[in-house]
Scaffold this motif. Structure first.
Motif, PDB file in Angstrom:
ATOM      1  N   ALA A  71      40.845  -5.535 -12.475  1.00 41.90           N
ATOM      2  CA  ALA A  71      41.550  -6.909 -12.635  1.00 41.90           C
ATOM      3  C   ALA A  71      42.796  -6.823 -13.224  1.00 41.90           C
ATOM      4  CB  ALA A  71      40.542  -7.917 -13.365  1.00 41.90           C
ATOM      5  N   THR A  72      43.829  -7.675 -12.793  1.00 41.48           N
ATOM      6  CA  THR A  72      44.983  -7.558 -13.487  1.00 41.48           C
ATOM      7  C   THR A  72      45.334  -8.722 -14.329  1.00 41.48           C
ATOM      8  OG1 THR A  72      45.928  -6.519 -11.370  1.00 41.48           O
ATOM      9  CG2 THR A  72      47.628  -7.477 -12.554  1.00 41.48           C
ATOM     10  N   ILE A  73      45.725  -8.561 -15.458  1.00 43.38           N
ATOM     11  CA  ILE A  73      45.881  -9.858 -16.508  1.00 43.38           C
ATOM     12  C   ILE A  73      47.066  -9.596 -17.185  1.00 43.38           C
ATOM     13  CG2 ILE A  73      44.770 -10.707 -18.531  1.00 43.38           C
ATOM     14  CD1 ILE A  73      42.206  -9.519 -17.704  1.00 43.38           C
ATOM     15  N   GLY A  74      47.763 -10.701 -17.210  1.00 44.19           N
ATOM     16  CA  GLY A  74      48.904 -10.951 -17.707  1.00 44.19           C
ATOM     17  C   GLY A  74      48.930 -11.046 -19.285  1.00 44.19           C
ATOM     18  N   LYS A  75      50.128 -11.521 -19.861  1.00 44.11           N
ATOM     19  CA  LYS A  75      50.489 -11.667 -21.255  1.00 44.11           C
ATOM     20  C   LYS A  75      49.641 -12.873 -21.795  1.00 44.11           C
ATOM     21  CE  LYS A  75      54.766 -11.830 -21.110  1.00 44.11           C
ATOM     22  NZ  LYS A  75      56.152 -11.976 -21.281  1.00 44.11           N
ATOM     23  N   ASN A  76      49.091 -12.907 -23.056  1.00 44.25           N
ATOM     24  CA  ASN A  76      48.446 -13.951 -23.622  1.00 44.25           C
ATOM     25  C   ASN A  76      47.500 -14.616 -23.129  1.00 44.25           C
ATOM     26  OD1 ASN A  76      50.706 -13.611 -25.688  1.00 44.25           O
ATOM     27  ND2 ASN A  76      51.807 -15.237 -24.673  1.00 44.25           N
ATOM     28  N   PHE A  77      46.498 -13.815 -22.463  1.00 43.28           N
ATOM     29  CA  PHE A  77      45.384 -14.224 -21.908  1.00 43.28           C
ATOM     30  C   PHE A  77      44.187 -14.400 -22.913  1.00 43.28           C
ATOM     31  CE2 PHE A  77      41.264 -12.931 -19.748  1.00 43.28           C
ATOM     32  CZ  PHE A  77      41.166 -14.183 -19.260  1.00 43.28           C
ATOM     33  N   ILE A  79      40.096 -15.799 -23.748  1.00 43.65           N
ATOM     34  CA  ILE A  79      38.815 -16.243 -23.481  1.00 43.65           C
ATOM     35  C   ILE A  79      38.306 -16.750 -24.797  1.00 43.65           C
ATOM     36  CG2 ILE A  79      36.559 -15.737 -22.582  1.00 43.65           C
ATOM     37  CD1 ILE A  79      37.920 -13.332 -21.319  1.00 43.65           C
ATOM     38  N   ASP A  80      38.192 -18.236 -24.774  1.00 44.80           N
ATOM     39  CA  ASP A  80      37.382 -18.852 -26.027  1.00 44.80           C
ATOM     40  C   ASP A  80      36.040 -18.914 -25.795  1.00 44.80           C
ATOM     41  OD1 ASP A  80      37.219 -20.268 -28.019  1.00 44.80           O
ATOM     42  OD2 ASP A  80      37.980 -22.216 -27.601  1.00 44.80           O
ATOM     43  N   HIS A  81      35.339 -18.049 -26.701  1.00 43.05           N
ATOM     44  CA  HIS A  81      33.711 -17.757 -26.908  1.00 43.05           C
ATOM     45  C   HIS A  81      33.345 -16.724 -26.150  1.00 43.05           C
ATOM     46  CE1 HIS A  81      33.589 -21.477 -29.234  1.00 43.05           C
ATOM     47  NE2 HIS A  81      34.184 -22.088 -28.392  1.00 43.05           N
ATOM     48  N   GLY A  82      33.497 -16.911 -24.737  1.00 44.37           N
ATOM     49  CA  GLY A  82      33.181 -15.573 -23.918  1.00 44.37           C
ATOM     50  C   GLY A  82      32.067 -15.841 -22.818  1.00 44.37           C
ATOM     51  N   PHE A  83      31.210 -15.048 -22.443  1.00 45.87           N
ATOM     52  CA  PHE A  83      30.283 -15.160 -21.375  1.00 45.87           C
ATOM     53  C   PHE A  83      30.984 -15.305 -20.207  1.00 45.87           C
ATOM     54  CE2 PHE A  83      28.455 -16.934 -25.673  1.00 45.87           C
ATOM     55  CZ  PHE A  83      27.654 -15.826 -25.868  1.00 45.87           C
ATOM     56  N   THR A  84      31.872 -14.535 -19.913  1.00 46.81           N
ATOM     57  CA  THR A  84      32.762 -14.893 -18.677  1.00 46.81           C
ATOM     58  C   THR A  84      32.761 -13.485 -17.742  1.00 46.81           C
ATOM     59  OG1 THR A  84      34.270 -16.336 -19.838  1.00 46.81           O
ATOM     60  CG2 THR A  84      35.140 -15.014 -18.048  1.00 46.81           C
ATOM     61  N   VAL A  85      32.964 -13.880 -16.477  1.00 45.52           N
ATOM     62  CA  VAL A  85      32.932 -12.888 -15.495  1.00 45.52           C
ATOM     63  C   VAL A  85      34.201 -12.914 -14.735  1.00 45.52           C
ATOM     64  CG1 VAL A  85      31.607 -11.621 -13.588  1.00 45.52           C
ATOM     65  CG2 VAL A  85      30.301 -12.749 -15.314  1.00 45.52           C
ATOM     66  N   ILE A  86      34.682 -11.669 -14.709  1.00 46.58           N
ATOM     67  CA  ILE A  86      36.138 -11.548 -13.814  1.00 46.58           C
ATOM     68  C   ILE A  86      36.133 -10.609 -13.116  1.00 46.58           C
ATOM     69  CG2 ILE A  86      38.647 -11.340 -14.021  1.00 46.58           C
ATOM     70  CD1 ILE A  86      38.471 -12.516 -16.814  1.00 46.58           C
ATOM     71  N   GLY A  87      36.326 -10.674 -11.614  1.00 50.50           N
ATOM     72  CA  GLY A  87      36.024  -9.745 -10.529  1.00 50.50           C
ATOM     73  C   GLY A  87      37.222  -8.722 -10.508  1.00 50.50           C
ATOM     74  N   GLU A  88      37.016  -7.539  -9.502  1.00 52.50           N
ATOM     75  CA  GLU A  88      37.662  -6.437  -9.338  1.00 52.50           C
ATOM     76  C   GLU A  88      39.396  -6.877  -9.080  1.00 52.50           C
ATOM     77  OE1 GLU A  88      38.192  -2.482  -6.736  1.00 52.50           O
ATOM     78  OE2 GLU A  88      36.440  -3.881  -6.519  1.00 52.50           O
ATOM     79  N   THR A  89      39.376  -7.724  -8.120  1.00 52.89           N
ATOM     80  CA  THR A  89      40.730  -8.136  -7.453  1.00 52.89           C
ATOM     81  C   THR A  89      41.280  -9.353  -7.900  1.00 52.89           C
ATOM     82  OG1 THR A  89      39.771  -9.220  -5.557  1.00 52.89           O
ATOM     83  CG2 THR A  89      40.221  -6.733  -5.282  1.00 52.89           C
ATOM     84  N   ALA A  90      40.679  -9.862  -9.019  1.00 51.52           N
ATOM     85  CA  ALA A  90      41.362 -11.059  -9.937  1.00 51.52           C
ATOM     86  C   ALA A  90      42.731 -10.790 -10.521  1.00 51.52           C
ATOM     87  CB  ALA A  90      40.314 -11.768 -10.701  1.00 51.52           C
ATOM     88  N   HIS A  91      43.431 -11.700 -10.163  1.00 51.26           N
ATOM     89  CA  HIS A  91      44.911 -11.376 -10.847  1.00 51.26           C
ATOM     90  C   HIS A  91      45.316 -12.815 -11.634  1.00 51.26           C
ATOM     91  CE1 HIS A  91      48.972  -9.955 -10.845  1.00 51.26           C
ATOM     92  NE2 HIS A  91      49.291 -11.309 -11.231  1.00 51.26           N
ATOM     93  N   ILE A  92      45.438 -12.660 -13.021  1.00 50.03           N
ATOM     94  CA  ILE A  92      45.570 -13.652 -13.725  1.00 50.03           C
ATOM     95  C   ILE A  92      47.015 -13.419 -14.517  1.00 50.03           C
ATOM     96  CG2 ILE A  92      44.841 -14.724 -15.944  1.00 50.03           C
ATOM     97  CD1 ILE A  92      42.094 -13.589 -15.694  1.00 50.03           C
ATOM     98  N   GLY A  93      47.533 -14.659 -14.597  1.00 48.36           N
ATOM     99  CA  GLY A  93      49.120 -14.675 -15.001  1.00 48.36           C
ATOM    100  C   GLY A  93      49.401 -14.663 -16.589  1.00 48.36           C
ATOM    101  N   ASP A  94      50.371 -15.157 -16.872  1.00 54.23           N
ATOM    102  CA  ASP A  94      50.669 -15.345 -18.323  1.00 54.23           C
ATOM    103  C   ASP A  94      50.130 -16.388 -18.863  1.00 54.23           C
ATOM    104  OD1 ASP A  94      51.966 -12.810 -18.188  1.00 54.23           O
ATOM    105  OD2 ASP A  94      53.724 -13.772 -17.935  1.00 54.23           O
ATOM    106  N   ASN A  95      49.643 -16.537 -20.157  1.00 51.11           N
ATOM    107  CA  ASN A  95      49.336 -17.913 -21.150  1.00 51.11           C
ATOM    108  C   ASN A  95      48.116 -18.699 -20.410  1.00 51.11           C
ATOM    109  OD1 ASN A  95      51.421 -17.356 -22.893  1.00 51.11           O
ATOM    110  ND2 ASN A  95      52.924 -18.168 -21.173  1.00 51.11           N
ATOM    111  N   VAL A  96      47.272 -17.979 -19.758  1.00 48.73           N
ATOM    112  CA  VAL A  96      46.166 -18.498 -19.270  1.00 48.73           C
ATOM    113  C   VAL A  96      44.870 -18.724 -20.216  1.00 48.73           C
ATOM    114  CG1 VAL A  96      44.100 -18.077 -17.409  1.00 48.73           C
ATOM    115  CG2 VAL A  96      46.497 -17.699 -16.784  1.00 48.73           C
TER     116      VAL A  96
END
Length: 238
Positions: A71-77, A79-96
């Motif tokens: 997974a590709t993750i940008g700046k300032n990502f 996750i509040d509290h947790g228990f999250t699943v993020i897949g292989e080809t996910a792309h996350i931008g900045d300040n998410v």
């Protein structure tokens, strides 16, 4: 590197009213999950897939957050509290910002080709707790995904999505949220001191209003007493 860490911790504090200092943020599972993912992602890009997976499994064991090394993750990502699943080809931008129990899941391509299977979240997206974003959809900038929403289609910039299957509320985020406000509360400082200070200000305003009301009542009573006094006859001897 230290400057980047401080900027990241400050970005989390700006989005979460709970921590009283940066030190508290360092204990957040989402922060540690992102730290381990940075390592796993570099190993993945170096084609050291087994080592990347090993780091991923360690991170999931320690944080209860599963981020695929690809997974590709940008700046300032954040996750509040947790228990999250993020897949292989996910792309996350900045300040998410993602709240608990969110899945950025993949679809099963009918043609058997892997390719892009997971969502793309552009800059400044907020995903509510329990939301499921499935497939190679794109969530536009500043979009909001409501709690427990199920998103299977592209989301326009600034849209707010709710429900199963998710639908737009027709209210763009830009019309009511210029900046990120955690829980709808502008908490740049700890909530309790700010709240008590505001209560004190309101009590002072109420006291001033009471004095003004009392003065108006007294003035009205004086006018009423003057009006009750008998007046002199207009013409004597009549």
């Amino acid at each position: 590197m230290l400057g980047n860490l401080i900027r990241y911790l400050d970005s989390v504090v700006a989005r979460d009213p709970a921590p009283r200092s940066r030190w508290e943020v360092l204990l957040y599972p989402g922060v540690w999950a992102l730290f381990w993912h940075r390592i796993a992602h570099r190993l993945f890009n170096a084609r050291l897939f087994f080592l990347a997976r090993a780091v991923n499994h360690l991170s999931r064991f320690l944080t209860a957050i599963d981020i695929h090394p690809g997974a590709t993750i940008g700046k300032n990502f954040f996750i509040d509290h947790g228990f999250t699943v993020i897949g292989e080809t996910a792309h996350i931008g900045d300040n998410v910002t993602i709240y608990q129990c969110v899945t950025l899941g993949g679809s099963n391509p009918t043609n058997g080709v892997g390719g892009k299977r997971h969502p793309t979240l552009e800059d400044n997206v907020i995903v509510g707790s329990g939301a499921q974003i499935i497939g190679p959809v794109t969530v536009g900038k500043r979009a909001r995904i409501g709690a427990s929403a199920v998103v299977t289609e592209d989301v326009p910039e600034g849209a707010t999505m709710i429900g199963v299957k998710a639908r737009s509320t027709l209210v763009k985020a830009e019309t009511y949220a210029k900046e990120f406000m955690p829980y709808g509360t502008p908490c740049k400082e700890p909530c309790e001191p700010v709240g008590s200070q505001r209560v004190d200000e309101l009590e002072e305003q109420v006291a001033v209003l009471r004095e003004q009301v009392a003065a108006l009542v007294e003035a009205n009573e004086q006018l009423a007493r003057k009006a009750e006094k008998p007046g002199k006859p207009a013409c004597k001897g009549v």
